[in-house]
Write a protein that holds these residues in place. Sequence first.
Motif, PDB file in Angstrom:
ATOM      1  N   PHE A  10      26.529   5.288  36.308  1.00 32.32           N
ATOM      2  CA  PHE A  10      26.109   5.619  34.950  1.00 32.32           C
ATOM      3  C   PHE A  10      24.643   5.275  34.851  1.00 32.32           C
ATOM      4  O   PHE A  10      24.139   4.490  35.664  1.00 32.32           O
ATOM      5  CB  PHE A  10      26.884   4.794  33.921  1.00 32.32           C
ATOM      6  CG  PHE A  10      28.318   5.199  33.786  1.00 32.32           C
ATOM      7  CD1 PHE A  10      28.649   6.472  33.342  1.00 32.32           C
ATOM      8  CD2 PHE A  10      29.336   4.314  34.088  1.00 32.32           C
ATOM      9  CE1 PHE A  10      29.980   6.842  33.211  1.00 32.32           C
ATOM     10  CE2 PHE A  10      30.655   4.678  33.959  1.00 32.32           C
ATOM     11  CZ  PHE A  10      30.975   5.947  33.522  1.00 32.32           C
ATOM     12  N   ALA A  42      28.861   1.616  38.309  1.00 34.35           N
ATOM     13  CA  ALA A  42      30.119   1.109  37.754  1.00 34.35           C
ATOM     14  C   ALA A  42      31.172   0.937  38.824  1.00 34.35           C
ATOM     15  O   ALA A  42      31.960  -0.010  38.784  1.00 34.35           O
ATOM     16  CB  ALA A  42      30.610   2.041  36.648  1.00 34.35           C
ATOM     17  N   ASN A  51      34.530  -8.549  32.476  1.00 31.24           N
ATOM     18  CA  ASN A  51      34.147  -7.428  31.633  1.00 31.24           C
ATOM     19  C   ASN A  51      33.032  -6.659  32.322  1.00 31.24           C
ATOM     20  O   ASN A  51      32.077  -7.247  32.818  1.00 31.24           O
ATOM     21  CB  ASN A  51      33.637  -7.912  30.267  1.00 31.24           C
ATOM     22  CG  ASN A  51      34.742  -8.557  29.456  1.00 31.24           C
ATOM     23  OD1 ASN A  51      34.671  -9.722  29.110  1.00 31.24           O
ATOM     24  ND2 ASN A  51      35.770  -7.797  29.184  1.00 31.24           N
ATOM     25  N   GLY A  52      33.210  -5.362  32.388  1.00 27.19           N
ATOM     26  CA  GLY A  52      32.168  -4.547  32.994  1.00 27.19           C
ATOM     27  C   GLY A  52      32.250  -4.455  34.488  1.00 27.19           C
ATOM     28  O   GLY A  52      31.361  -3.906  35.128  1.00 27.19           O
ATOM     29  N   GLY A 111      34.207  -2.662  36.122  1.00 26.68           N
ATOM     30  CA  GLY A 111      34.427  -1.268  36.506  1.00 26.68           C
ATOM     31  C   GLY A 111      35.884  -0.865  36.578  1.00 26.68           C
ATOM     32  O   GLY A 111      36.211   0.184  37.121  1.00 26.68           O
ATOM     33  N   LYS A 112      36.754  -1.666  35.969  1.00 27.96           N
ATOM     34  CA  LYS A 112      38.197  -1.388  36.033  1.00 27.96           C
ATOM     35  C   LYS A 112      38.530  -0.105  35.271  1.00 27.96           C
ATOM     36  O   LYS A 112      39.167   0.815  35.812  1.00 27.96           O
ATOM     37  CB  LYS A 112      38.985  -2.557  35.419  1.00 27.96           C
ATOM     38  CG  LYS A 112      38.655  -3.915  36.023  1.00 27.96           C
ATOM     39  CD  LYS A 112      39.437  -5.038  35.366  1.00 27.96           C
ATOM     40  CE  LYS A 112      39.081  -5.284  33.914  1.00 27.96           C
ATOM     41  NZ  LYS A 112      37.735  -5.819  33.686  1.00 27.96           N
ATOM     42  N   THR A 166      36.605   2.227  34.320  1.00 29.02           N
ATOM     43  CA  THR A 166      35.945   3.384  34.909  1.00 29.02           C
ATOM     44  C   THR A 166      36.777   3.950  36.050  1.00 29.02           C
ATOM     45  O   THR A 166      37.023   5.157  36.120  1.00 29.02           O
ATOM     46  CB  THR A 166      34.553   2.975  35.429  1.00 29.02           C
ATOM     47  OG1 THR A 166      33.816   2.430  34.343  1.00 29.02           O
ATOM     48  CG2 THR A 166      33.818   4.168  36.006  1.00 29.02           C
ATOM     49  N   GLN A 200      42.591   1.451  27.148  1.00 29.56           N
ATOM     50  CA  GLN A 200      42.150   0.175  26.587  1.00 29.56           C
ATOM     51  C   GLN A 200      41.816   0.350  25.099  1.00 29.56           C
ATOM     52  O   GLN A 200      42.217  -0.434  24.273  1.00 29.56           O
ATOM     53  CB  GLN A 200      40.913  -0.299  27.354  1.00 29.56           C
ATOM     54  CG  GLN A 200      40.371  -1.613  26.878  1.00 29.56           C
ATOM     55  CD  GLN A 200      39.245  -2.090  27.781  1.00 29.56           C
ATOM     56  OE1 GLN A 200      38.811  -1.385  28.689  1.00 29.56           O
ATOM     57  NE2 GLN A 200      38.787  -3.294  27.545  1.00 29.56           N
ATOM     58  N   GLU A 255      44.629  -2.994  29.996  1.00 27.39           N
ATOM     59  CA  GLU A 255      44.671  -4.112  29.043  1.00 27.39           C
ATOM     60  C   GLU A 255      45.660  -3.896  27.911  1.00 27.39           C
ATOM     61  O   GLU A 255      45.301  -3.985  26.739  1.00 27.39           O
ATOM     62  CB  GLU A 255      43.266  -4.368  28.462  1.00 27.39           C
ATOM     63  CG  GLU A 255      42.309  -4.842  29.547  1.00 27.39           C
ATOM     64  CD  GLU A 255      41.056  -5.459  28.972  1.00 27.39           C
ATOM     65  OE1 GLU A 255      41.162  -6.139  27.940  1.00 27.39           O
ATOM     66  OE2 GLU A 255      39.991  -5.260  29.570  1.00 27.39           O
ATOM     67  N   HIS A 295      43.195  -9.533  31.447  1.00 32.58           N
ATOM     68  CA  HIS A 295      42.303 -10.661  31.713  1.00 32.58           C
ATOM     69  C   HIS A 295      43.084 -11.960  31.774  1.00 32.58           C
ATOM     70  O   HIS A 295      42.520 -13.010  32.059  1.00 32.58           O
ATOM     71  CB  HIS A 295      41.228 -10.754  30.633  1.00 32.58           C
ATOM     72  CG  HIS A 295      40.223  -9.658  30.735  1.00 32.58           C
ATOM     73  ND1 HIS A 295      39.400  -9.530  31.819  1.00 32.58           N
ATOM     74  CD2 HIS A 295      39.941  -8.628  29.919  1.00 32.58           C
ATOM     75  CE1 HIS A 295      38.633  -8.473  31.661  1.00 32.58           C
ATOM     76  NE2 HIS A 295      38.949  -7.902  30.510  1.00 32.58           N
ATOM     77  N   ASN A 322      26.217   0.594  25.329  1.00 32.59           N
ATOM     78  CA  ASN A 322      26.219   0.564  26.786  1.00 32.59           C
ATOM     79  C   ASN A 322      26.527  -0.804  27.365  1.00 32.59           C
ATOM     80  O   ASN A 322      26.503  -0.987  28.568  1.00 32.59           O
ATOM     81  CB  ASN A 322      24.879   1.071  27.327  1.00 32.59           C
ATOM     82  CG  ASN A 322      24.700   2.547  27.041  1.00 32.59           C
ATOM     83  OD1 ASN A 322      25.686   3.271  26.911  1.00 32.59           O
ATOM     84  ND2 ASN A 322      23.469   2.985  26.914  1.00 32.59           N
ATOM     85  N   SER A 356      29.182  -3.977  28.065  1.00 31.74           N
ATOM     86  CA  SER A 356      30.627  -4.123  28.224  1.00 31.74           C
ATOM     87  C   SER A 356      31.162  -4.906  27.030  1.00 31.74           C
ATOM     88  O   SER A 356      30.421  -5.561  26.304  1.00 31.74           O
ATOM     89  CB  SER A 356      30.938  -4.856  29.510  1.00 31.74           C
ATOM     90  OG  SER A 356      30.634  -6.223  29.347  1.00 31.74           O
ATOM     91  N   GLY A 357      32.492  -4.831  26.884  1.00 36.08           N
ATOM     92  CA  GLY A 357      33.120  -5.481  25.737  1.00 36.08           C
ATOM     93  C   GLY A 357      32.767  -6.950  25.636  1.00 36.08           C
ATOM     94  O   GLY A 357      32.464  -7.464  24.562  1.00 36.08           O
ATOM     95  N   GLY A 358      32.788  -7.633  26.758  1.00 31.10           N
ATOM     96  CA  GLY A 358      32.517  -9.060  26.743  1.00 31.10           C
ATOM     97  C   GLY A 358      31.104  -9.358  26.291  1.00 31.10           C
ATOM     98  O   GLY A 358      30.861 -10.291  25.528  1.00 31.10           O
TER      99      GLY A 358
HETATM  100  N1  LIG Z   1      30.242   6.304  29.479  1.00 29.56           N
HETATM  101  C1  LIG Z   1      29.466   5.334  29.986  1.00 29.56           C
HETATM  102  N2  LIG Z   1      28.129   5.467  30.000  1.00 29.56           N
HETATM  103  C2  LIG Z   1      27.348   4.508  30.515  1.00 29.56           C
HETATM  104  N3  LIG Z   1      27.805   3.365  31.031  1.00 29.56           N
HETATM  105  C3  LIG Z   1      29.134   3.146  31.044  1.00 29.56           C
HETATM  106  C4  LIG Z   1      30.031   4.120  30.517  1.00 29.56           C
HETATM  107  N4  LIG Z   1      31.272   3.650  30.657  1.00 29.56           N
HETATM  108  C5  LIG Z   1      31.162   2.439  31.245  1.00 29.56           C
HETATM  109  N5  LIG Z   1      29.877   2.132  31.482  1.00 29.56           N
HETATM  110  C6  LIG Z   1      29.383   0.927  32.139  1.00 29.56           C
HETATM  111  O1  LIG Z   1      30.033   0.830  33.386  1.00 29.56           O
HETATM  112  C7  LIG Z   1      30.351  -0.503  33.662  1.00 29.56           C
HETATM  113  C8  LIG Z   1      31.837  -0.637  33.922  1.00 29.56           C
HETATM  114  O2  LIG Z   1      32.526  -0.470  32.699  1.00 29.56           O
HETATM  115  P1  LIG Z   1      34.110  -0.523  32.563  1.00 29.56           P
HETATM  116  O3  LIG Z   1      34.445  -0.086  31.210  1.00 29.56           O
HETATM  117  O4  LIG Z   1      34.712   0.189  33.690  1.00 29.56           O
HETATM  118  O5  LIG Z   1      34.376  -2.081  32.701  1.00 29.56           O
HETATM  119  P2  LIG Z   1      35.772  -2.857  32.642  1.00 29.56           P
HETATM  120  O6  LIG Z   1      35.927  -3.469  33.937  1.00 29.56           O
HETATM  121  O7  LIG Z   1      36.826  -1.965  32.154  1.00 29.56           O
HETATM  122  O8  LIG Z   1      35.416  -3.972  31.564  1.00 29.56           O
HETATM  123  P3  LIG Z   1      36.315  -4.562  30.357  1.00 29.56           P
HETATM  124  O9  LIG Z   1      37.082  -5.655  30.922  1.00 29.56           O
HETATM  125  O10 LIG Z   1      35.282  -5.080  29.399  1.00 29.56           O
HETATM  126  O11 LIG Z   1      37.112  -3.463  29.819  1.00 29.56           O
HETATM  127  C9  LIG Z   1      29.872  -1.323  32.496  1.00 29.56           C
HETATM  128  O12 LIG Z   1      28.634  -1.872  32.807  1.00 29.56           O
HETATM  129  C10 LIG Z   1      29.730  -0.335  31.392  1.00 29.56           C
HETATM  130  O13 LIG Z   1      28.706  -0.742  30.527  1.00 29.56           O
END
Ligand SMILES: Nc1ncnc2c1ncn2[C@@H]1O[C@H](COP(=O)(O)OP(=O)(O)OP(=O)(O)O)[C@@H](O)[C@H]1O
Lengths: 310, 539, 334, 375
Positions: B45, B50, B70-71, B73-74, B76, B117, B197, B229, B432, B434-436
Amino acid sequence: MISDLFSTTVIIGIISSGIRLATPYLYASLGETFSQRSGVLNLGVEGQMLMGAFAAFYVALKFGSLWGGVLAAILVGAVFGLAMAFVSNNLHAAQGISGIGFYLFGLGMSNLLFQKMIGTVETVQGFPKIYIPFLSDIPGIGEIFFSHNILVYIAFFLVPVAWFVLNKTTLGLKIRAVGENPDAADSLGVSVIRVRYFTVIFGGVMSALGGASLSIALLNVFQQNMTSGLGFIAVALVYFGGWRPWGILGGALLFSMVNSLQLWIQVLGIPIPSEIALMMPYILTILVLVVSTSKVRGPSALSKPFERGD
Amino acid sequence: MISEVLPDFRYLDSNKEYVMVKSNTLPSGQTRIDNMEICGITKRFPGVLANDHIDFDVKSGEVHALLGENGAGKSTLMKILYGIYHPDEGEIFINQKPVTINSPMDAIKSGIGMIHQHFMLVQTLTVAENVALGLLSSRGLLTDLDRVSKRIIELADIYNLKIDPDAYIWQLSVGQQQRVEIIKALYRGAALLILDEPTAVLTPQEVEELFAIMRQMVKDGYALIFISHKLHEVIEISNRVTVLRNGKRISTHLTSETTKEDLARWMVGHDIEFITSHEKSNVGEVLLKLENVSCNSDNGRHGLSDVSLEIHSGEILGIAGVSGNCQLELAETITGMRKTTGGHIYLGPDEITGLAPGELTERMLSYIPEERMRDGVIRNFSVAENMILREHHKSPYSRSGFLRLKDISAHTDELIEQFQVKTPSQATLAKNLSGGNIQKLVLAREISRNPRAIIAAQPTRGLDIGASEYVRAQLLEQRKAGAAIMLISEDLDEIFALSDRIAVIYEGKIMDVLTCEEATRERVGLLMAGVHPKKKASA
Amino acid sequence: ATEEPAAAAEAAQVEEAAEEAEVAPMEEAAEPFRVAVVMPSAINDVAFSQSMYEALLFVQEKMGGADAFDFVYSENMFVVDDAAAAIRDYATQGYDLVIAHGSQYGSSLQEIAPDFPDTSFAWGTTVDTFGIPNIFAYEAASQEGGYVNGVIAASLSTSKKIGVIGPIETGDAKLYVDGFKVGAEATDPAIEVSVNWTGSFSDVALASEAATTHIANGADVLTGSAQMVVGAIGKAQESDVLWFGTQANQTSLAPSIVVASQVYHWEGVLQEMIGLINAGTLGGQSFTLTLANGGEVIEFNPDYALPDDVKALADSTVQGIIDGTITITLPAAE
Amino acid sequence: MKSRLSSLLDAFLPVLATLAALLVGAIMLLLLKANPLVAYKALWDGAFGSTNAVAETLVKATPFLLVGLGICISFRANVMNVGGEGQMIIGAIFATWVGLNVKGMPGWVLITLAMLAGVLGGGIWGGIPGILKAYFNVNEILSTIMMNAIAVQLMNYLLRGPMIDPAQAKAASQIPQTARLEEIYRLPRLVPTRLHFGALIAVILAILVYVLLWRTTLGFRIRAVGENPDAAKYGGIKVQRYVVIALLLGGAFAGLAGATQVFGVNYRIITDGSSTGFTGNAGFNGIVAALFGQLHPLLTIPASIFFGGLLVGANTMQRMVQVPSALITALNGLVVIFVVSSEIWRKKRQRRREVVALQINEPPETQAKSKETGA
Ligand SMILES: Nc1ncnc2c1ncn2[C@@H]1O[C@H](COP(=O)(O)OP(=O)(O)OP(=O)(O)O)[C@@H](O)[C@H]1O
Ligand SMILES: Nc1ncnc2c1ncn2[C@@H]1O[C@H](COP(=O)(O)OP(=O)(O)OP(=O)(O)O)[C@@H](O)[C@H]1O
Ligand SMILES: [Mg+2]
Ligand SMILES: [Mg+2]
């Protein structure tokens, strides 16, 4: 003088002319409702109406076929809708402006074709009034409800149909879902783009039919910019009706009847400036919304282009 | 590869023993997915890598957990599997055959289902309509909601997911919405189900119910991917576990061969300490006081009625309750986001009933909202702009109506540093993060003001363990500094770990307020279910 | 219309162009007389703009084609500001006569004309030349034709109710409507003339509904001004109600019910102005189309069987207006 | 280097899109038996070919820019103000009233007063839909469309009655116009063309709006309300109030546009019954300009000039090759559609650039690390 307004002639006149005036709005607004419910704002309604009006008029004039004219309007509306759908779905164009672009294009193109293919103002024999047996003989009621041409009847018939389609069919369910939460619909395998193509093309067809209802059923004439803002009012009526077919029916009737009332006020010589009379439909439409307590929200995804994973 | 350790056509039963699966079709008639493999998936991204050449697989009859901060890449990765994102590199195999999944439609056709999620529900439609969406109708062009409703009730019976098919989604609590998501997937007969989640918003009881369903599904031959988590959940339910960090796969192991501590270390890269209990602090005078407060709720159900509570300086009052029992309403009335219909609220000696959020900011009341994406941040604003959201009009961020970008920037840098917010820059848009990190941003903004009182609603929901522990530590820090803190949480562990006293809320009423000593899990659990143990005893 | 050579497209600076223009009228007769006209609606509006367009075509033919008389036009110049730009541009290009065919363009002319003292401008419809020496003014005494139409209408109406549909209550439309009223009432004091202003020149639907309203109110004769009345004419035909036209001949729109139209023949004025310009007078005079000078003609629909006595009355009314025995007193302005 | 070239290409994307639209237009021209090359040369010359042409373009662009600035503000607050036409009219009426009735003041004082009156008039006309939206939940698209129609009728009424030019009041034809502004009460001209001081005001205001939106708390609040009203409320912002303010400011700018049209161009108000005769559709074209400018006040400047030039040039082209004006309208529509559709490529390229930048900065493979904890 004011008391003249309460005579049966006037009341019948107001209602029946309200019904006629409401017809083009109904077509255009119902079509716009479908595209907005699916999340696409189409501001090109006026241009589509003009193109539809021209296409229908041209076929009716040159080939003498009114239904051919209706078909031509449907085709032209579909092509316009297709273009709008492509631009907003695939090219993600800001719908507010692309709509204005389509309006300008329709406004110019209909007039250009008119000048080159017809040349001068002419009239056609439009759809005749259909007097529904027995019902049209009822005093008052007959004249109000059962003495209109076929395109008027169709317009009103489309209100429950639109309600039914939106609320009782799988297509309607998809439309509502796509306009509210396209990601959710997409995640269930609903093709957001396909639904929106459908609604926008349908909207184009309906707008064009609204135009045709003017040129070959109500006015039987084509002139440049003959809709003069009607398409924009039709869009406004979608908001008035809260994106619901019945609400749109109410709005279209209210607006049209007040318009017809103001015509009567002038015709009866009631001494208020014509401009004040002309303002009435607009003011009243706003006022009704102010006092009505309904708090409808529009489709959440309205005018947001859909991109998967965005 | 680890996956080879696991023979095909087996599932792990409740005794943690593998049992052969008899048939290769699932109860729903769907063909089983014996094996799904993801090879070398990479996804970029703007500004983020990711997923970085990730390998992952899942087999029929197992739960494969996916862990990561968090973030990491799960989501994704899962969205790629479900056809929402297209990978930049990599391949997917189902039953050893390469597949291209370009859309959720393709995924559904391949037998993949996903519980997202962030719920994928249409709020303005009913449960039945949400389930029916996109399905072929038995009545052709017409919807057959009655039939769908009937089937929903059947499914709900089998898997114990009580739900009213005619309710609108907006009327449901998040827990109930979660059930709708599960029903949606079950209804479609997915053979491989991704649960991203799913437990984040569930109560312990609901989690147990979900696990029972999952066990049943595994037995039936489903392949499940589970993201959470909460390490104990992963340990409890999964057969294998894969850990991601910064978009890379760090490890894949049989769950039985790992420990919580291992997992935590792989996720974070170092050891972390868990807050299990805390020492007493000096409790001062009453700072926040509610007297017979009532309000309406906006989903047509009961609102708050006659809530009276007191929180002292230096005290954390935990509000325990099952989701959907007016916790949101409680937080919102106190923080001025919602009108009261009766009662009084005091902050210190001053009545603050009916004050607007802006005035409450002045009075140093902080609020960590439950719906952080909706209320807490403006997605299209930069990190810096979000940092000053509450005090944008005050010195030093603004003077005589003009924003002072230098001061704002300096302040933001400081908070990013202090609260370890992971962001490419302070100009990055909040959406942009992550949730955390979004939660850290909110926390930084709310806590750095040294508030007198804090309303913290579900402050660790959806956060990874590192972030959760950090948030909890910060709350304890504030308690130490003398703030009165209301901690609204559906996570009983969190409530017990942090609270000085625990109030239990049920259907908008406070059932009881217990001291730490009085509060046992059983007692609180009963109160949460609306049962008054004392009355029961006396009856 | 003819094409302009591309070279002329090079819009030069105002001053330079003014100099150029200075030479233009001096050139020999081998050059055609060049006219540019700016019109508010389309050349085929069956009303105001069409009447001017037809007059130009007439003059062109009369003078021997494009070699002798060349004209260009800008239609649909409803944006006053755009019209001003067009007028200035035409003046810059050295047209011999630039016509601003719309009362709303007066202000712009007043600005522009002094910058091009050697170009002749014309403004219609009004009688005001602002005292500027290179502006002609022209208008139609539409109340005269209106009066005649009113007289015929009143004679033909059996219900004694007549409906009028107008755009906005000003200018040419107002003159026509006022004249029509006076004529009708002079013929039959019991007649009831009600007027409906639609507030727009283009709202065909509203004009049509206004006609329906008049008819529902009992009117058996209708008239109206501006291009949107095409809708009203249709309604009149549908209900077999009589129609009187103005500005252009509207018979073709509804051959069975159009009785007569007041038609503007601007060609007379045009030729007069051309003569004056060729003789060196660039403006300062105003012209009025009247029945007397043939600028206005009541054109009857040959297919409509007008009773002989009414026809006679109409003719005598026209004669009376021409020789001054009938004077039309319009209601005083508010 | 490469990326700079790439952003340069982005800037030219609208130009390319316009050329594509003109290519389609060329086919129409050929069908109408006109030479497209001659026609487009006329279009270019008419828009930018000479000092006077540039001045005309700027004159046309001025109200677009002013209205567009208001649009930048109100659309940023997520209120869809389509009432520019009505707001321009009311602004013009207020300003003209001041210009004609306030006496005995130095020219510039009166002009300033009149401009402020225009701002006030437009502000009122925008504020009403604002109040209706904020406190009565009346959709602003509906109310502003309706307010446009009401403003037109109000103008027609005033110009026919109370505000009519005394000279016309006496005449039989009664042209619906106000008296002409005295010379000293007109906006000064910048060069010996029609280009007036209003253009300068508009550009200065564009900078001020930029400052307003991104450097003041007011702007912060307006944007917050537009992006997320829930979070704005949480942030202590009185959401309803800022909805009203955003629409009011939008109206105020349109009102100023109306006032400058009177004081800089027409020197009086005159009506042909519709709003367009006076506004030249600037109330809508301003929206197009602002959206072309991505709702950024500074980008709205070139967007307005581009769009103004297109309209001015198209009119010239109509005069030069004598094609029907309808073609021009259709062509304008095509340009709008093509330009707004071309945005997607700009966004795509921008995204690709960011991803590419990432790839370049990516550290070398760290796969080894995952092995250490792997099986
Ligand atoms: N549509 C998008 N555009 C730009 N960046 C993105 C997009 N989706 C996710 N990201 C980025 O990609 C990375 C991975 O995000 P992802 O949602 O896969 O994390 P996660 O492991 O599911 O985290 P969480 O536990 O917070 O849900 C993060 O840095 C996020 O900011
Ligand atoms: N103006 C009206 N006149 C008569 N009946 C009406 C009117 N408005 C609504 N109704 C009735 O209300 C019912 C619901 O109509 P409608 O489809 O407009 O709302 P809805 O179903 O609530 O919309 P949504 O699909 O957004 O939920 C219809 O059955 C209709 O009979
Ligand atoms: Mg419904
Ligand atoms: Mg995730």
